[in-house]
Design a protein around this motif. Sequence first.
Motif, PDB file in Angstrom:
ATOM      1  N   SER A 348      -6.389   6.355 -10.163  1.00  0.00           N
ATOM      2  CA  SER A 348      -5.928   4.963 -10.209  1.00  0.00           C
ATOM      3  C   SER A 348      -4.595   4.823 -10.923  1.00  0.00           C
ATOM      4  O   SER A 348      -3.890   3.814 -10.760  1.00  0.00           O
ATOM      5  N   ARG A 351       1.086   6.148  -9.267  1.00  0.00           N
ATOM      6  CA  ARG A 351       1.903   5.087  -8.685  1.00  0.00           C
ATOM      7  C   ARG A 351       3.276   5.665  -8.311  1.00  0.00           C
ATOM      8  O   ARG A 351       3.854   6.464  -9.053  1.00  0.00           O
ATOM      9  N   GLN A 364       4.412  -3.122   5.396  1.00  0.00           N
ATOM     10  CA  GLN A 364       3.820  -4.396   5.005  1.00  0.00           C
ATOM     11  C   GLN A 364       3.018  -5.028   6.133  1.00  0.00           C
ATOM     12  O   GLN A 364       2.180  -5.901   5.894  1.00  0.00           O
ATOM     13  N   VAL A 491      -3.112   3.152  -0.106  1.00  0.00           N
ATOM     14  CA  VAL A 491      -3.070   1.734  -0.472  1.00  0.00           C
ATOM     15  C   VAL A 491      -4.388   1.239  -1.051  1.00  0.00           C
ATOM     16  O   VAL A 491      -4.435   0.155  -1.659  1.00  0.00           O
ATOM     17  N   GLY A 492      -5.464   1.984  -0.888  1.00  0.00           N
ATOM     18  CA  GLY A 492      -6.736   1.538  -1.445  1.00  0.00           C
ATOM     19  C   GLY A 492      -7.801   2.607  -1.344  1.00  0.00           C
ATOM     20  O   GLY A 492      -7.760   3.454  -0.451  1.00  0.00           O
ATOM     21  N   ARG A 506      -7.374  -6.213  -1.683  1.00  0.00           N
ATOM     22  CA  ARG A 506      -7.145  -5.464  -2.926  1.00  0.00           C
ATOM     23  C   ARG A 506      -6.115  -4.346  -2.736  1.00  0.00           C
ATOM     24  O   ARG A 506      -5.827  -3.621  -3.685  1.00  0.00           O
ATOM     25  N   ASN A 508      -2.898  -2.091  -2.617  1.00  0.00           N
ATOM     26  CA  ASN A 508      -1.630  -2.050  -3.347  1.00  0.00           C
ATOM     27  C   ASN A 508      -0.519  -1.786  -2.330  1.00  0.00           C
ATOM     28  O   ASN A 508      -0.389  -0.675  -1.818  1.00  0.00           O
ATOM     29  N   VAL A 510       2.714  -2.506  -3.147  1.00  0.00           N
ATOM     30  CA  VAL A 510       3.945  -2.557  -3.944  1.00  0.00           C
ATOM     31  C   VAL A 510       4.394  -1.156  -4.365  1.00  0.00           C
ATOM     32  O   VAL A 510       5.529  -0.744  -4.086  1.00  0.00           O
ATOM     33  N   ASP A 511       3.515  -0.417  -5.034  1.00  0.00           N
ATOM     34  CA  ASP A 511       3.904   0.910  -5.528  1.00  0.00           C
ATOM     35  C   ASP A 511       2.759   1.916  -5.407  1.00  0.00           C
ATOM     36  O   ASP A 511       2.486   2.666  -6.347  1.00  0.00           O
ATOM     37  N   PRO A 512       2.061   1.975  -4.262  1.00  0.00           N
ATOM     38  CA  PRO A 512       0.993   2.972  -4.129  1.00  0.00           C
ATOM     39  C   PRO A 512       1.569   4.384  -4.121  1.00  0.00           C
ATOM     40  O   PRO A 512       2.740   4.597  -3.791  1.00  0.00           O
TER      41      PRO A 512
END
Length: 553
Positions: A348, A351, A364, A491-492, A506, A508, A510-512
């Motif tokens: 987790s 990043r 996106q 991303v998850g 949920r 991510n 932005v910065d995964p």
Amino acid sequence: MAISSRLPAPCYLLMATLMLLIIQAQSITRHYDFNVQTANVTRLCASKSIVTVNGEYPGPTLVAREGDRVLVRVTNHVAHNMTLHWHGIRQLRSGWADGPAYVTQCPIQTGQSYVYNFTVTGQRGTLWWHAHISWLRATVYGAIVILPKLGVPYPFVAPHKEIPVLFGEWWRADTEALVSQALRTGGAPNISDAFTINGLPGPLYNCCAKDTFKLKVEPGKIYLLRLINAALNDELFFSVANHTLTIVEVDAVYVKPFTVKTLIISPGQTTNVLLTAKPFYPKANFYMSAAPYSVIRPGTFDNTTVAGILEYHNPHSASESSFDKDLPLFKPTLPRFNDTGLVTNFTSKLRSLATPQYPATVPQSVDKRFFFTVGLGTRPCPVNATCQGPTNTTQLAAAINNISLVLPSTALLQSHFTGKSRGVYGSNFPVMPLSQFNYTGVSPNNTNVATGTKLLVLPFNATVELVMQDTSILGIESHPLHLHGFNFFVVGQRFGNYDPVNDPMRFNLVDPVERNTVNVPAGGWVAIRFLADNPGKQSCAHNLGTTNGMASA
């Protein structure tokens, strides 16, 4: 008089040409000769003949800079067919050089040579190469070190020294005989007898005190350890006694730095860490230890520990090479083998840097969505044979969306390129399971899998979202998945069944973390996104584990 800031066209063209020449001058062509040959090696009190490159185990380190062209002539001097895969290299417009047998090339036969020709584009960091046929990568592997372009610094403090650290597995038996037996009987392959660091089992195994990797450091200096998990099966915890490790890169992509006492690294993954030596001579030695993480049930795994030794240069000793065995030797406290909490906490924290120089270009929006179940199943035992699967009438098989890959006799890329794919593969791999069920609940009664050579075709520049879901069929198990030809953003990921309504909220975006190999958590799922920007590339998403059959799409 006003002075125009715009250069005349001839001057502009001249400057552009000079810049191009400077960039080209920084990039060179690097030539390597890899001779695949056997060598006798002694480990765990016994000697055996293994397949190597240039007689080295592990094999030679391939060094290049970002932008370099690399030519590797591989000549096969052994009785086995051979291919080499450059794990993590994007292979933009060089799909022929990727290396998976019967996917991008037919194997290099005994006495034959093949030249792998590729350019390192937009990548810098640690990757690795390995055999990509049968189980030959048990001993045929090595590091790839990609340096930044000349004049481009690391986005972290410059280390005093850089050291590749490769984790591997060792079997007393002939690994090709082991995998042949497993494929014939349908049983699980035998677990390894030891783990290794740079080919050495270390002092915690019998007869191996002299076969120990030692790293000598100077007080106060910073060292970059280029960690590579080349093991066939096991995720590994790694820790250095009384020292911390700062994570700065994974899979040749920079990450936001964070510091840990223990990290986790899955098969196929690489992790660069900074180790800061103690400011003064500590009058002690320290174990660098790795041990497996496993929640497989039912099943067995190699529950042993490999150790190397971190030693300090003694300013009062005249000898640089001597090892002082009389000093105290500290051991790290490794997690329990099933410490999922530590694994989840570590992953987790990963990043992307997400800076202007190293942006996180996360898709996106999504053009294509896929949902893959990843797990085990069974196939019927061949007629007049006795098998060792869950029953004596079944064989174990790995599968994605309930399809276990059958490798063709003609390379997939060749059949596509020549327009002769009919009868070689089908373009109808299911985008989701044909039969839905409670993936992490009670296993269904019917565990049979289909077999076939099926592919997915992606439009060029499509944005792709892929969710990979572990199943409880024959037991939950983590699965390291590697995507050839692409990096992707994680991303998850969570435990349990993927919820297509609530879980994407949920993600991510932005910065995964960006990488090429990810672990599908046991009893859980992982979601990745990537841009299909590698035209003509036959990407291969496959399980790096060694269950019978290959699960591939």
